[in-house]
Design a protein around this motif. Structure first.
Motif, PDB file in Angstrom:
ATOM      1  N   PRO A 131      -7.665  12.609   2.429  1.00 44.12           N
ATOM      2  CA  PRO A 131      -7.885  11.382   1.654  1.00 44.12           C
ATOM      3  C   PRO A 131      -7.600  10.117   2.455  1.00 44.12           C
ATOM      4  CG  PRO A 131      -5.802  12.390   1.047  1.00 44.12           C
ATOM      5  CD  PRO A 131      -6.464  13.351   1.977  1.00 44.12           C
ATOM      6  N   PHE A 132      -8.265   9.011   2.059  1.00 46.07           N
ATOM      7  CA  PHE A 132      -8.050   7.710   2.674  1.00 46.07           C
ATOM      8  C   PHE A 132      -6.989   6.956   1.876  1.00 46.07           C
ATOM      9  CE2 PHE A 132     -12.812   7.714   3.945  1.00 46.07           C
ATOM     10  CZ  PHE A 132     -12.548   8.574   5.006  1.00 46.07           C
ATOM     11  N   SER A 133      -5.905   6.576   2.540  1.00 40.98           N
ATOM     12  CA  SER A 133      -4.848   5.766   1.935  1.00 40.98           C
ATOM     13  C   SER A 133      -4.963   4.362   2.501  1.00 40.98           C
ATOM     14  CB  SER A 133      -3.462   6.357   2.256  1.00 40.98           C
ATOM     15  OG  SER A 133      -3.369   7.686   1.812  1.00 40.98           O
ATOM     16  N   LEU A 134      -5.173   3.388   1.645  1.00 33.14           N
ATOM     17  CA  LEU A 134      -5.531   2.032   2.072  1.00 33.14           C
ATOM     18  C   LEU A 134      -4.447   1.014   1.756  1.00 33.14           C
ATOM     19  CD1 LEU A 134      -7.728  -0.065   3.039  1.00 33.14           C
ATOM     20  CD2 LEU A 134      -8.505  -0.102   0.644  1.00 33.14           C
ATOM     21  N   PHE A 135      -4.211   0.122   2.712  1.00 30.61           N
ATOM     22  CA  PHE A 135      -3.390  -1.079   2.498  1.00 30.61           C
ATOM     23  C   PHE A 135      -4.242  -2.288   2.847  1.00 30.61           C
ATOM     24  CE2 PHE A 135      -1.053  -4.566   4.434  1.00 30.61           C
ATOM     25  CZ  PHE A 135      -0.068  -4.843   3.504  1.00 30.61           C
ATOM     26  N   VAL A 136      -4.223  -3.312   1.987  1.00 35.77           N
ATOM     27  CA  VAL A 136      -4.912  -4.573   2.259  1.00 35.77           C
ATOM     28  C   VAL A 136      -3.912  -5.707   2.060  1.00 35.77           C
ATOM     29  CG1 VAL A 136      -6.752  -6.152   1.542  1.00 35.77           C
ATOM     30  CG2 VAL A 136      -7.159  -3.685   1.517  1.00 35.77           C
ATOM     31  N   GLY A 137      -3.789  -6.568   3.054  1.00 37.05           N
ATOM     32  CA  GLY A 137      -2.885  -7.705   2.918  1.00 37.05           C
ATOM     33  C   GLY A 137      -2.435  -8.220   4.266  1.00 37.05           C
ATOM     34  N   ARG A 138      -1.613  -9.265   4.233  1.00 37.46           N
ATOM     35  CA  ARG A 138      -1.034  -9.811   5.449  1.00 37.46           C
ATOM     36  C   ARG A 138      -0.135  -8.762   6.106  1.00 37.46           C
ATOM     37  NH1 ARG A 138      -2.122 -14.038   8.433  1.00 37.46           N
ATOM     38  NH2 ARG A 138       0.070 -14.533   8.737  1.00 37.46           N
ATOM     39  N   VAL A 139      -0.282  -8.629   7.412  1.00 39.67           N
ATOM     40  CA  VAL A 139       0.579  -7.715   8.164  1.00 39.67           C
ATOM     41  C   VAL A 139       1.809  -8.540   8.557  1.00 39.67           C
ATOM     42  CG1 VAL A 139       0.716  -6.116  10.111  1.00 39.67           C
ATOM     43  CG2 VAL A 139      -1.469  -6.490   8.947  1.00 39.67           C
ATOM     44  N   SER A 140       2.706  -8.675   7.596  1.00 38.95           N
ATOM     45  CA  SER A 140       3.787  -9.634   7.744  1.00 38.95           C
ATOM     46  C   SER A 140       5.086  -9.114   7.169  1.00 38.95           C
ATOM     47  CB  SER A 140       3.390 -10.954   7.069  1.00 38.95           C
ATOM     48  OG  SER A 140       4.329 -11.969   7.336  1.00 38.95           O
TER      49      SER A 140
ATOM     50  N   GLY B 129      -6.275  -6.291   7.362  1.00 37.51           N
ATOM     51  CA  GLY B 129      -5.481  -7.509   7.356  1.00 37.51           C
ATOM     52  C   GLY B 129      -4.964  -7.818   8.744  1.00 37.51           C
ATOM     53  N   VAL B 130      -4.471  -9.024   8.909  1.00 39.17           N
ATOM     54  CA  VAL B 130      -3.863  -9.459  10.162  1.00 39.17           C
ATOM     55  C   VAL B 130      -2.559 -10.173   9.830  1.00 39.17           C
ATOM     56  CG1 VAL B 130      -6.074  -9.678  11.369  1.00 39.17           C
ATOM     57  CG2 VAL B 130      -5.131 -11.653  10.141  1.00 39.17           C
ATOM     58  N   GLY B 131      -1.764 -10.453  10.856  1.00 39.73           N
ATOM     59  CA  GLY B 131      -0.524 -11.162  10.616  1.00 39.73           C
ATOM     60  C   GLY B 131       0.414 -11.062  11.790  1.00 39.73           C
ATOM     61  N   PRO B 132       1.583 -11.665  11.681  1.00 32.99           N
ATOM     62  CA  PRO B 132       2.499 -11.771  12.823  1.00 32.99           C
ATOM     63  C   PRO B 132       3.060 -10.449  13.328  1.00 32.99           C
ATOM     64  CG  PRO B 132       3.523 -12.598  10.801  1.00 32.99           C
ATOM     65  CD  PRO B 132       2.084 -12.394  10.498  1.00 32.99           C
ATOM     66  N   LEU B 133       3.028  -9.396  12.517  1.00 37.60           N
ATOM     67  CA  LEU B 133       3.548  -8.093  12.944  1.00 37.60           C
ATOM     68  C   LEU B 133       2.454  -7.157  13.438  1.00 37.60           C
ATOM     69  CD1 LEU B 133       6.172  -7.344  10.132  1.00 37.60           C
ATOM     70  CD2 LEU B 133       6.497  -8.541  12.294  1.00 37.60           C
TER      71      LEU B 133
END
Length: 344
Positions: A185-194, A215-219
């Protein structure tokens, strides 16, 4: 009505606040509300230290004051507590204009995670910022209760909405070319990588299949190096993102410091169930008021929540998301506005 919407979060930033405000502006037009968005792109700006991708206006007061004086709005809404928010607050107080504000993000928690600023200092500053507001719009009852306990006044509920046509329901997970060779299965996270997203709690889970991060972000660079087996897709256009949501088997929301969590609704609208902790945001988005989740699973054991969410019927997730359409959301926002002309 002429509305001045002041926000430090606007395109090309990619986050839930920008999405909410963009869709709000689109929905206000048909109601006869003429919105002027005052955002960092209209001013000299620079990147927020330690938070790449977030541009902030530099010394905006004089220019912003001139804009508002020329506009002569019927109402002013200050959506964020950044440089533009403070400048607009100052000018409204100078002019004697009532205004509304919003509490979109738990910045005191972000400041604690990123800079170790004690929570009482962060919330003290924000309480001062929102103090003169005629209405502090808050997305969930849980956050409203928390702010009330911290001494905030004039709190008004304003839930957020989701674009139910863009994020269309799929009875089965969608097959898309860029994921076709990856194991489910595909487990998805969407959001700032922060800092505030607690993304490590998701990345550390021992799950079969494929983990996907949008997503993108400082981490981002640090986490890419630590988790090379994760599919990092970056920022996607909204139409493409909708297809990735629909392709996922489960959406994992590891944050403990959200005021709402719009991405959960976007996933659920596509039929993808949500696994999350039982905290503010998920409790309101998935909670039915009867003590159990609808459209996903809430648990302090995130691994268990993910496995159980895979058994949730996708139509259940969609039907729950349909409770958060935009028409009701926009009407509530307009009803919370106040006239800048006292007594009118």
């Amino acid at each position: 009505m002429k509305l001045a919407l002041i926000t430090d979060a606007w395109h090309p930033q990619v986050n839930g606040v920008v999405t909410t405000l963009h869709e709000l502006v689109q929905a206000l037009g048909p109601l006869g509300v003429d919105v002027s968005v005052v955002h960092p792109g209209l001013f000299k700006n620079r990147s927020c230290p330690g938070y790449a991708g977030i541009d902030l206006a530099v010394r905006p007061y004089k220019s912003l004051a001139a804009m508002l004086d020329a506009l002569q709005p019927d109402a002013v809404h200050i959506a964020t507590e950044g440089p533009l928010g403070w400048a607009a607050r100052k000018h409204c107080l100078k002019m004697g204009w009532p205004f509304t504000t919003a509490f979109h993000t738990k910045f005191p928690e972000i400041l604690k995670a990123a800079l170790r600023v004690p929570l009482f200092l962060g919330y003290g500053l924000f309480r001062y910022f929102h103090g003169p507001s005629s209405g502090v719009m808050v997305p969930t009852q849980g956050v409203l209760d928390m702010l009330k306990s911290r001494g905030f006044k004039s709190l008004k509920p304003w839930t957020h909405g989701v674009d139910l046509s863009l994020f269309a329901h799929h009875a089965k997970p969608l097959d898309i070319p860029e994921l076709e060779d990856l194991p489910r299965p595909f487990s998805l996270f969407v959001g700032r990588v922060s800092y505030e997203k607690n993304i490590d709690a998701f990345l550390d889970l021992k799950l079969s299949g494929t983990k996907i991060v949008c997503g993108v972000g400082p981490l981002e660079a640090q986490l890419k190096a630590r988790y090379p087996d994760v599919l990092w897709m970056g920022v996607l256009p909204r139409q493409h993102l909708a297809r990735v949501y629909a392709a996922a088997d489960v959406f994992v929301f590891p944050s403990r410091n959200e005021t709402f969590g719009l991405v959960m609704l976007e996933a659920m609208a596509c039929g993808t169930p949500v696994a999350a902790y039982p905290v503010d945001g998920p409790l309101q988005v998935l909670g039915d008021g009867k003590g159990h989740a609808v459209g996903g699973v809430l648990s302090e054991d995130l691994h268990t929540a993910v496995l159980q969410s895979l058994l949730v019927d996708r139509i259940e997730a969609r039907l729950r998301a349909e409770n958060f359409g935009w028409p009701k959301t926009v009407e509530l926002f307009v009803s919370n506005l106040v006239s800048v002309r006292i007594g009118s």
